[in-house]
Design an enzyme around this catalytic site. Structure first.
Site, mmCIF file in Angstrom:
data_model
loop_
_atom_site.group_PDB
_atom_site.id
_atom_site.type_symbol
_atom_site.label_atom_id
_atom_site.label_comp_id
_atom_site.label_asym_id
_atom_site.label_seq_id
_atom_site.Cartn_x
_atom_site.Cartn_y
_atom_site.Cartn_z
ATOM 1 C CB VAL A 56 -0.973 0.000 1.202
ATOM 2 C CG1 VAL A 56 -1.795 1.286 1.223
ATOM 3 C CG2 VAL A 56 -1.897 -1.212 1.123
ATOM 4 C CB CYS A 57 3.958 2.177 1.846
ATOM 5 S SG CYS A 57 3.309 2.043 3.528
ATOM 6 C CB THR A 58 4.809 0.280 -3.152
ATOM 7 O OG1 THR A 58 5.815 -0.282 -2.298
ATOM 8 C CG2 THR A 58 5.355 0.386 -4.564
ATOM 9 C CG LEU A 61 5.186 7.376 -0.361
ATOM 10 C CD1 LEU A 61 4.104 6.777 0.509
ATOM 11 C CD2 LEU A 61 6.504 7.372 0.373
#
Lengths: 169, 186
Positions: A56-58, A61
């Protein structure tokens, strides 16, 4: 405190109107730090996120990376912050071609995330939280996203728009 | 999940219209709009599902597609989107769109150009339009319209302008389209 947080995790997230706590965090492995107060005079977007390398962070961002021209249009600086080490940040940023700084809230662990009310004690990671800091270092907008939900960028863009008329294109 | 406020699914800020690629009956009561990335494997997985859905609902449904390329994760996505737009300017958008999703592993510039030739495009014009990035502004407009409508990854679907937050299994989409039909009939 923890029990209360479990039912209302946004309870202690710093709210609009509060002064953005200053910080001085490592930004690169060769010893360069970034101090928030040196960015006074332009809007700053703080992106607290749980972990480098997580899916999810990938996605989140990478979306912000794709929006670099938008941040520039607002003369805004976007900073990612997590408790990962500067070496993890470096490798992840290289792998995902991220073009904005990732700051290491690594030692003392999570201190800056805590100051913003964006630290999850149970997991030992930053929450998925967004802040827009205005030209004077005051928080103008904040948002806490469920940990597994990519909050996108619409809220950030709306907050930047309401801050000031954008710099002429 | 925070209990602070009731949840409203985001809405499309730029309605589907003349600027868009839309297939299906012009008077269809439901418009399914996808924000997609041509190199995204999840979009590739959704592609045949959308086709099945269109076959199941030939009169009630029309389908629109907008570009949402995440170019750092998917280095072939932008050129593929431009190739589809060039094809669109020569009235072959959907042929190129389908070709791309059926060949997601071969999206090098030469592959796309060969596909353009196979589809009968004017290759001189194709080369000129790709070279000048003629359609990059349109693709960017798609992308930004998605960002402002609550798209945070791909594929993201909107059904009659409301973001579909369920999965994209056929049954789920059929139910969602039927719900929209009922809502429209009221």
């Amino acid at each position: 405190m923890n029990e209360y947080r479990a039912t209302n995790p946004a309870a202690d997230l710093l709210a609009p109107g509060a002064a953005a706590p200053d910080f001085d965090l490592p930004a690169t492995p060769d010893g360069n730090n970034l101090r928030l107060s040196t960015l006074r005079g332009k809007p700053v977007v703080l992106v607290f996120y749980p972990a480098d390398w997580s899916p999810v962070c990938t996605d989140q961002l990478s979306l912000y990376n794709e929006l670099m021209p938008e941040w520039q249009r607002f003369n805004a600086e976007l900073l990612g912050i997590s408790v990962d080490s500067i070496w993890s940040h470096k490798a992840w940023a290289k792998e995902k071609k991220l073009r904005f700084p990732l700051l290491a809230d690594f030692e003392p662990k999570g201190a800056v995330s805590r100051a913003y009310g964006a630290y999850d004690e149970a997991s030992g990671m930053s929450e998925r939280a967004l802040f827009v800091v205005d030209h004077d270092g005051k928080i103008s907008w904040s948002y806490l996203s469920p940990i597994n939900v990519n909050p996108g960028a619409d809220g950030i863009l709306a907050a930047l728009e309401s801050l000031a008329s954008p710099v002429a294109r | 999940m925070s209990p602070r406020q009731s949840y409203h699914a985001p809405r499309l800020t730029l309605p589907a219209g003349a600027r868009d690629h839309i297939r299906g009956p012009i008077d269809a009561r439901v418009t399914l709009l996808e924000y997609g990335d041509y190199e995204c494997p999840f979009c590739g997985a959704a592609y045949p599902v959308v086709k099945q859905l269109e076959e199941l609902m030939p009169t009630d449904l029309r389908f629109a597609f907008r570009h949402f390329p995440i170019t750092t994760l998917h280095p072939h996505a932008e050129l593929a989107a431009e190739a589809a737009e060039v094809a669109g300017s020569q009235r072959r958008f959907w042929q190129m769109h389908d070709w791309i999703y059926e060949h997601q592993d071969t999206l090098e510039p030469g592959d796309l150009r060969r596909a353009a030739g196979t589809l009968g495009l004017d290759l001189g014009q194709y080369d000129a339009d790709v070279e000048s990035h003629r359609f990059a502004p349109h693709i960017r407009e798609d992308f930004i319209s998605g960002v402002r409508s609550g798209v945070n990854g791909t594929p993201t679907f909107f059904i009659n302008g409301v973001r579909h937050d369920g999965d994209y299994e056929l049954e789920t989409l059929v139910d969602a389209v039927r719900t929209a039909l009922l809502a429209g009939a009221r």
